[in-house]
Design a protein around this motif. Structure first.
Motif, PDB file in Angstrom:
ATOM      1  N   HIS A 292       0.855  -1.179   0.000  1.00  0.00           N
ATOM      2  CA  HIS A 292       0.000   0.000   0.000  1.00  0.00           C
ATOM      3  C   HIS A 292       0.895   1.234   0.000  1.00  0.00           C
ATOM      4  O   HIS A 292       1.995   1.207   0.525  1.00  0.00           O
ATOM      5  CB  HIS A 292      -0.889   0.001   1.244  1.00  0.00           C
ATOM      6  CG  HIS A 292      -1.809  -1.172   1.271  1.00  0.00           C
ATOM      7  ND1 HIS A 292      -3.076  -1.152   0.732  1.00  0.00           N
ATOM      8  CD2 HIS A 292      -1.614  -2.431   1.740  1.00  0.00           C
ATOM      9  CE1 HIS A 292      -3.628  -2.346   0.873  1.00  0.00           C
ATOM     10  NE2 HIS A 292      -2.771  -3.144   1.498  1.00  0.00           N
ATOM     11  N   LYS A 362      -3.549   1.047  -4.227  1.00  0.00           N
ATOM     12  CA  LYS A 362      -4.860   0.887  -3.612  1.00  0.00           C
ATOM     13  C   LYS A 362      -4.794   1.528  -2.233  1.00  0.00           C
ATOM     14  O   LYS A 362      -3.707   1.672  -1.656  1.00  0.00           O
ATOM     15  CB  LYS A 362      -5.261  -0.581  -3.470  1.00  0.00           C
ATOM     16  CG  LYS A 362      -4.206  -1.597  -3.787  1.00  0.00           C
ATOM     17  CD  LYS A 362      -4.643  -2.986  -3.472  1.00  0.00           C
ATOM     18  CE  LYS A 362      -3.421  -3.879  -3.270  1.00  0.00           C
ATOM     19  NZ  LYS A 362      -3.730  -5.218  -2.877  1.00  0.00           N
ATOM     20  N   SER A 363      -5.911   1.859  -1.703  1.00  0.00           N
ATOM     21  CA  SER A 363      -5.865   2.473  -0.378  1.00  0.00           C
ATOM     22  C   SER A 363      -5.771   1.371   0.668  1.00  0.00           C
ATOM     23  O   SER A 363      -6.139   0.218   0.426  1.00  0.00           O
ATOM     24  CB  SER A 363      -7.130   3.306  -0.155  1.00  0.00           C
ATOM     25  OG  SER A 363      -8.205   2.448   0.029  1.00  0.00           O
ATOM     26  N   VAL A 364      -5.249   1.760   1.838  1.00  0.00           N
ATOM     27  CA  VAL A 364      -5.045   0.793   2.916  1.00  0.00           C
ATOM     28  C   VAL A 364      -6.390   0.291   3.394  1.00  0.00           C
ATOM     29  O   VAL A 364      -6.596  -0.840   3.662  1.00  0.00           O
ATOM     30  CB  VAL A 364      -4.256   1.439   4.065  1.00  0.00           C
ATOM     31  CG1 VAL A 364      -4.081   0.454   5.211  1.00  0.00           C
ATOM     32  CG2 VAL A 364      -2.920   1.939   3.585  1.00  0.00           C
TER      33      VAL A 364
END
Ligand SMILES: [Fe+2]
Length: 364
Positions: A292, A362-364
């Motif tokens: 991430h 991608k977001s966490v």
């Protein structure tokens, strides 16, 4: 001739001196102690030798009293500020020193008491405005005012060849020629010489006419020392070098090897969050699979929204393995007690030919 100092040096009777010479590259530092009282001073300590000084003090049973810099060093990192903080000891420099952390500012012809020993201060500007020599017993610590077979340069901040001329010929030459010379730098492995030898043979001291000497110094055309900007910043402010900042961070975080991270990825361990703290472009070009993105510059800003679980196990990586150490230390400070740094960075990961991914984050 203007006289730069009025100090004279004489052997201090029969007092025995404990003496250790510590060389680090060309940098010379000295541990001087009074045998009777065990009081000691460190002269021109250098940061990479810190543990060695502490070891010597313990081995000799000495009580360190003072940390002394003969001048503001431009070519290496002084250990005085750090040792002073660590050991709660006073730093001594000449009153012209710009460093705010100096506790005892001294001037020409003053003496520093070290048990039964006396260190006599001789103000010898020229290499820097705050340069001083220290005469004690049968020796004189000349800083960078006088080196073996050379002198300190005069083209760095506050350097002045005219002042150096006065310091050498108006001050040091007036001292007892038998005094042993211990300089702050020596690159050929010689431990010391004497003042008489230097004034007889040192090529720079054969230029006895002021104009001749000054012309020679102005014409030296020396290359700038590496790290000069950082060394001056650290030595004049008492702040930290980047290397010290990194090593302090490295002492506060555990590391994970590249191979262990690879096997976590192969096992698709859901507990481990892999955090890439580089910039977005680098991430999109190539990153560790499943990682991430949270750039180091946005870490504190976005930590609450991106990392809501402080118990999560996080491995942080960057390009070379240094910024990630700082980031992991910051995360630990913020309460992420399971944050670790990757031992190596993306570059080492790629060199090991471990799997990579590309594309957007991608977001966490
Ligand atoms: Fe110097």
């Amino acid at each position: 001739m203007r006289l730069q100092c009025i100090g004279t040096a004489a052997a201090t009777g029969t007092h025995s001196v404990i003496f250790e010479h510590i060389a680090s590259g060309g940098c010379q530092s000295y541990l001087l102690g009074c045998e009777e009282t065990r009081a000691a001073a460190l002269i021109d300590p250098e940061i990479s030798q810190l543990e060695r000084y502490l070891g010597l003090l313990a081995r000799e049973g000495l009580q360190l009293r003072y940390l002394i810099d003969t001048h503001t060093h431009a070519d290496h990192f002084s250990a005085t500020a750090q040792l002073a903080q660590q050991l709660r000891l006073p730093v001594i420099m000449h009153r012209e020193s710009p460093a705010p952390f100096v506790d005892m500012r001294v001037d020409d012809a003053e003496m520093i008491a070290l048990g039964r020993l006396r260190l006599r201060v001789l103000h010898t500007p020229g290499h820097t405005r705050d340069s001083m020599c220290l005469a004690a017993a049968d020796r004189v610590f000349t800083g960078d005012s006088l080196l073996i077979g050379a002198t300190g340069r005069t083209d760095l901040p506050s350097g002045d060849p005219e002042a150096l001329y006065d310091s050498l010929f108006g001050c040091l030459e007036r001292l007892d020629g038998a005094l042993k010379v211990y300089p702050a730098h020596e690159y050929k492995g010689r431990s010391h010489s004497t003042l008489a030898e230097e004034f007889a043979k040192n090529p720079r001291l054969q230029r006895r006419e002021r104009a001749d000497f000054v012309d020679m110094m102005r014409g030296l055309n020396l290359t700038m020392p590496t790290h000069i900007t950082e060394a001056l910043r650290v030595n004049m402010s008492g702040g930290k070098s980047v290397a010290r900042l990194l090593s302090e961070a490295a002492a506060r975080v555990p590391f994970m090897s590249l191979a262990d991270l690879k096997s976590y990825i192969e096992r698709a361990s859901p507990q481990l969050l892999i955090l890439d703290v580089r910039e977005r472009e680098a991430f999109e070009r190539s990153h560790i699979p499943g990682a991430h993105l949270l750039p180091r510059g946005q870490l504190e800003l976005r930590v609450n929204e991106e990392l809501p679980d402080p118990t999560r196990r996080i491995v942080v990586y960057c390009e070379l393995g240094q910024i990630s150490t700082l980031a992991a230390a910051t995360l630990r400070e913020l309460g992420f007690k399971r944050a670790v740094a990757l031992d190596g960075g993306m570059r080492a990961w790629e060199q090991a030919q471990f799997p990579t991914a590309a594309g957007s984050a991608k977001s966490v």
